[in-house]
Each structure stands twice: as C-alpha cells, then as structure tokens.
Design a protein around this motif. Structure first.
Motif, PDB file in Angstrom:
ATOM      1  N   ALA A 377       0.831  -1.211   0.000  1.00  0.00           N
ATOM      2  CA  ALA A 377       0.000   0.000   0.000  1.00  0.00           C
ATOM      3  C   ALA A 377       0.859   1.252   0.000  1.00  0.00           C
ATOM      4  O   ALA A 377       0.567   2.229  -0.713  1.00  0.00           O
ATOM      5  CB  ALA A 377      -0.938  -0.012   1.209  1.00  0.00           C
ATOM      6  N   LEU A 378       1.927   1.239   0.776  1.00  0.00           N
ATOM      7  CA  LEU A 378       2.813   2.403   0.820  1.00  0.00           C
ATOM      8  C   LEU A 378       3.489   2.629  -0.524  1.00  0.00           C
ATOM      9  O   LEU A 378       3.536   3.754  -1.031  1.00  0.00           O
ATOM     10  CB  LEU A 378       3.869   2.211   1.917  1.00  0.00           C
ATOM     11  N   MET A 379       4.023   1.557  -1.114  1.00  0.00           N
ATOM     12  CA  MET A 379       4.785   1.678  -2.354  1.00  0.00           C
ATOM     13  C   MET A 379       3.915   2.033  -3.551  1.00  0.00           C
ATOM     14  O   MET A 379       4.382   2.669  -4.496  1.00  0.00           O
ATOM     15  CB  MET A 379       5.526   0.368  -2.643  1.00  0.00           C
ATOM     16  N   CYS A 380       2.654   1.609  -3.508  1.00  0.00           N
ATOM     17  CA  CYS A 380       1.769   1.807  -4.665  1.00  0.00           C
ATOM     18  C   CYS A 380       0.776   2.954  -4.497  1.00  0.00           C
ATOM     19  O   CYS A 380       0.470   3.666  -5.452  1.00  0.00           O
ATOM     20  CB  CYS A 380       0.998   0.517  -4.953  1.00  0.00           C
ATOM     21  N   ASP A 381       0.250   3.112  -3.278  1.00  0.00           N
ATOM     22  CA  ASP A 381      -0.810   4.099  -3.044  1.00  0.00           C
ATOM     23  C   ASP A 381      -0.333   5.325  -2.266  1.00  0.00           C
ATOM     24  O   ASP A 381      -1.077   6.298  -2.149  1.00  0.00           O
ATOM     25  CB  ASP A 381      -1.972   3.457  -2.277  1.00  0.00           C
ATOM     26  N   PHE A 382       0.861   5.237  -1.671  1.00  0.00           N
ATOM     27  CA  PHE A 382       1.390   6.309  -0.821  1.00  0.00           C
ATOM     28  C   PHE A 382       0.430   6.655   0.310  1.00  0.00           C
ATOM     29  O   PHE A 382       0.350   7.809   0.742  1.00  0.00           O
ATOM     30  CB  PHE A 382       1.705   7.561  -1.651  1.00  0.00           C
TER      31      PHE A 382
END
Length: 458
Positions: A377-382
């Motif tokens: 989620a962090l890497m893709c959606d920030f």
C-alpha cells in the motif's frame, strides 16, 4: 488518485541511506535454504485461484558486458549455450505445471535477463511453443520482454509480436558517447528508434525506456540532452534507476573508475532535472523510479487503486501467483517465495536429478502477509488506512504496531508523511523516500543485528 512529487534535496540528503527496494516482503536476502524443492511442490499444489498466473523467464545470456550491471548474467557469443538452456526451461516448466491443480491460464508474462533477445528466432519459437504446451496464454494478457536495441532488427520485433509479445522494455541508460564508452555500452539513437518504431508499427501496447543516473562522466547538462532525446521518442513509460556502485559485490563494476562518478550533489541535481523534465512532458510519477504517460496502464491502475508491485517492478497483475523459470528466478506461489539456483551448472544438475532447481525460499507467515500488504500500500498508493487493515486482518493497529507508530511520528515531524488516528498519507516530498517509510514495517530489518548490503534509497 494520481500522485505528484516535490523534490526536497535537504530531506533526501538526510534520509539517503541503504534500504531494500521491496519487490517482495520479506526481501530475497531473508530467504533460507531450509526451504527446498518439496516445499515449493507443496505450495504449487495450493494454488487454487482462477484469477490467472504470471510467468517469468530469466534469460541470462549477453553478447557483451555492461560494466554497471548487477544482474545474474553469462557473457558469451556461444549460441549453443542458449539452445541447451531452452531445453532445460522446458523441463522445468513441465515439472511445475504437473504440480498445479488449478487452471493454467496466464494473464501476464515477462522475459528478463541478461538479454532475452540473445535468443535466435528459432530458439524463441521453440521456447514459446513449450510455454503454450504447458500453459494457456490468455487473450488480452500482458506479455513483455526486455530488449537490447543493439542486437535487434525490425524483423525480430515482428517475430516478437507474432509470438504474442505486446509490451517491451528498451535499455538505453544514457546516449552520451563518453558515458557509453565508460560503461562499455555503445548504442546509437538510430538503432534505439528503429526498435521502438518497429514495436509501435507491430501494435505493441506499451514501450518503456530504462535510464540510469549516477554513471561515470554524467553531468546535469549531458544527462539533460539524453532526456530531451528520449522524450522526443515519447515512450509510454520511463524508468530512472539510481546507479549503485558496489564493486565488492559486482565484479564488472570494478572496471568503472570511481573518480569519474558524479559527486553526490551533482547526482541529486541530475535527478531533480529529470523529475522536472518528465513532469513538464506530462509524465506522472508512479513510484520509486517509474514514470508513465497519463493514459498508460500503470497510471490508470494507480488512479483506480489497482497498482501492485512484484519482482518485475510495478504491475497491474501482481495478485496473480507468479511462476518463475531459469537461473536465479524467483516465484511467489501458494503463499511462498522460491528462488532457483543462481549457478547455471547447479541449475542443470538439479534438473538432471528430476528435482525442481530450488536454492532457497520462504513460506509466508500471517505476520509476513500483513506487513506485505502494508508495504504494498505504501509503495503503490502512498497511503495507509488503519481501519481497513484492522478489518482485513482482525488486529488493532495501535497495539500491533506500537513501536512502528513511534517511528512514524518521527517521520511525520520530518515532513515525510501526514499521520492521524485513521492512517497515514505520504507527503509530496516524502514520496521519493517511501522506502524509508516501508522500512519502518520491516520486522526483519528492525530486529537485524547484521549489516545488510542494500543500495541507497536515492
């Protein structure tokens, strides 16, 4: 949602430390040789989803060596080596396919290397026939290949299209002659354009160009010219990789004179220039080192919240089980990671014994799955929604991640993210440093007493 980035050199200098790229969690350096061929066989048997498979084929051969390269490769001009390799890929495919209970429908396929286009037309045809013997390539699937324009004709591109490939990644790195000489990769703009024009003529849906910043003799002015040339070609995607000079780990890099590398400040200026030029040309920031045109599939997937990340980078199909073939390739299947033998002779020897060529792997725990979801989620959606995670994994976020929350508060004070009781959102100036935030949730990194050898975040 589309994401923008803000370049903050002071923040980058502060947090530019070594860290994983998180193409997987746990990262591949955590895999253990306690995971063996019977373990992979068991996990392959657990694949029950009919959402489709993703296939990866590692083709390790290259005609010449690029000094910057850290890939698992074999430098040779002996064509008999690849002919033998194709036979063994067929044997490995047969073994894996026989263990699958679910349908063998393939939504995504990628050929990486090395140089996949090292294969002769006959070898490519033989490999594709073997793939179709064991798997069903779905209409409308994403089938991509990494291409070295120095060795590829328009006729070869037509053959790729005929075999079903519809996306390609084109290695460029830099068009500056002095830089090319220093890294032993002489490549003209004309031969690069020929391949890309041929791909478009053949109906390829996406063409990506790879560049590297931080190479010897690069400067802001010189790299700016390369960027202008690339942007005139108008690739659908562009990857801007950081050159990590690790000559003790990667022997070819010892041929690069460290004194010729740009200093840290100039390297940052090169990166800033690239980001500004790409934004001005209309490219959107996908994450890490990837940019895409607004109508590209990755940009659309990001806007719709469907973006994923796997060993090939950003993807729209990472929910698929990934079966990988060839030396050093990594599968993610049935709740486990599995990496093949790195050495070609060892890979052949294990297959000759009738066994899957597993070198090491990792069976995912419930905690791994939770943390993987967070890092994805962090890497893709920030962004990260605490209630969504609590509902999905039956946890109380503040209790489960009490220590991590303390670190997140420090990162929020530094300006990398906004944090409240409902979740976090990575700030515009924190997006280039998202790996720093992901590292907070890496349980193995937090408890690791040994010094791990990672490239720097920027």
């Amino acid at each position: 949602m589309q994401h923008t980035i803000s370049f903050d050199p002071d923040l980058i200098r502060r947090f530019d430390v070594p860290g994983p790229r998180y193409t997987s969690y746990p990262t591949a350096d955590r895999f253990t040789d306690a995971f063996s061929a019977p373990d992979l066989a068991r996990h392959l048997g657990r694949i029950v989803s009919d959402s489709g498979l993703s296939l990866y084929f590692h083709i390790p051969f290259c005609n010449t060596i690029c000094y910057y390269c850290a890939c698992n490769k074999i430098i040779t001009k002996d064509r008999t080596l690849s002919a033998k390799y194709i036979d063994y890929l067929g044997r490995e495919m047969a073994m894996q396919a026989a263990l699958l209970s679910a349908p063998r429908k393939v939504q995504q396929m990628h050929f990486g290397g090395g140089t996949p286009t090292f294969l002769s037309p006959e070898e490519l045809g033989k490999l594709m026939a073997s793939i179709r013997q064991h798997f069903e390539l779905q209409a409308g699937g994403e089938f991509s290949i990494e291409v070295d324009p120095r060795k590829v004709s328009a006729e070869y591109v037509a053959l790729l299209a005929q075999e079903g490939f519809n996306r390609m990644s084109v290695g460029v790195q830099d068009f500056d002659p002095q830089v090319q000489k220093a890294v032993n990769r002489i490549q003209s703009v004309e031969e690069t354009r020929l391949v890309i024009d041929a791909a478009r003529a053949e109906g390829f849906k996406s063409v990506s160009v790879d560049l590297i910043y931080g190479l010897p003799h690069q400067s802001v002015e010189r790299f700016g010219k390369t960027l202008d040339t690339v942007l005139a070609i108008q690739p659908d995607r562009l990857a801007l990789y950081n050159y990590a000079h690790l000559p003790t780990r990667f022997m070819p890099q010892r041929r690069i004179n460290e004194a010729d590398l740009p200093l840290a400040d100039e390297k940052l200026q090169i990166l800033q220039l690239a980001i500004e030029k790409l934004a001005a040309a209309g490219y959107v920031y996908i994450g890490m080192d990837h940019f895409a045109r607004p109508d590209d599939e990755l940009a659309v997937a990001q806007r719709e919240g469907r973006l994923q990340r796997n060993f090939q980078g950003y993807s729209t199909h990472a929910e698929c089980d990934l079966l990988a073939f060839g030396v050093s390739s990594i599968s993610k299947a049935g709740g486990a990671f599995s990496q093949n033998q790195r050495d070609l002779d060892a890979y052949y020897a294990v297959l000759d014994q009738g066994a899957l060529p597993v070198m090491r792997g990792w069976a995912l725990s419930e905690d791994d799955i939770l943390r993987n979801a967070i890092i994805q989620a962090l890497m893709c959606d920030f962004a990260l929604s605490f209630p969504a995670l609590e509902s999905r994994f039956a946890i109380r976020f503040a209790d489960y991640f009490a220590s991590e929350l303390e670190d997140l508060r420090d990162l929020a004070k530094a300006g990398l993210l906004d944090l409240d009781a409902q979740g976090l959102v990575v700030s515009a100036k924190g997006r280039m440093l998202v790996r720093i935030i992901a590292m907070v949730f890496d349980r193995y990194l937090r408890s690791d007493q040994a010094q791990r050898r990672y490239s720097r975040v920027i």
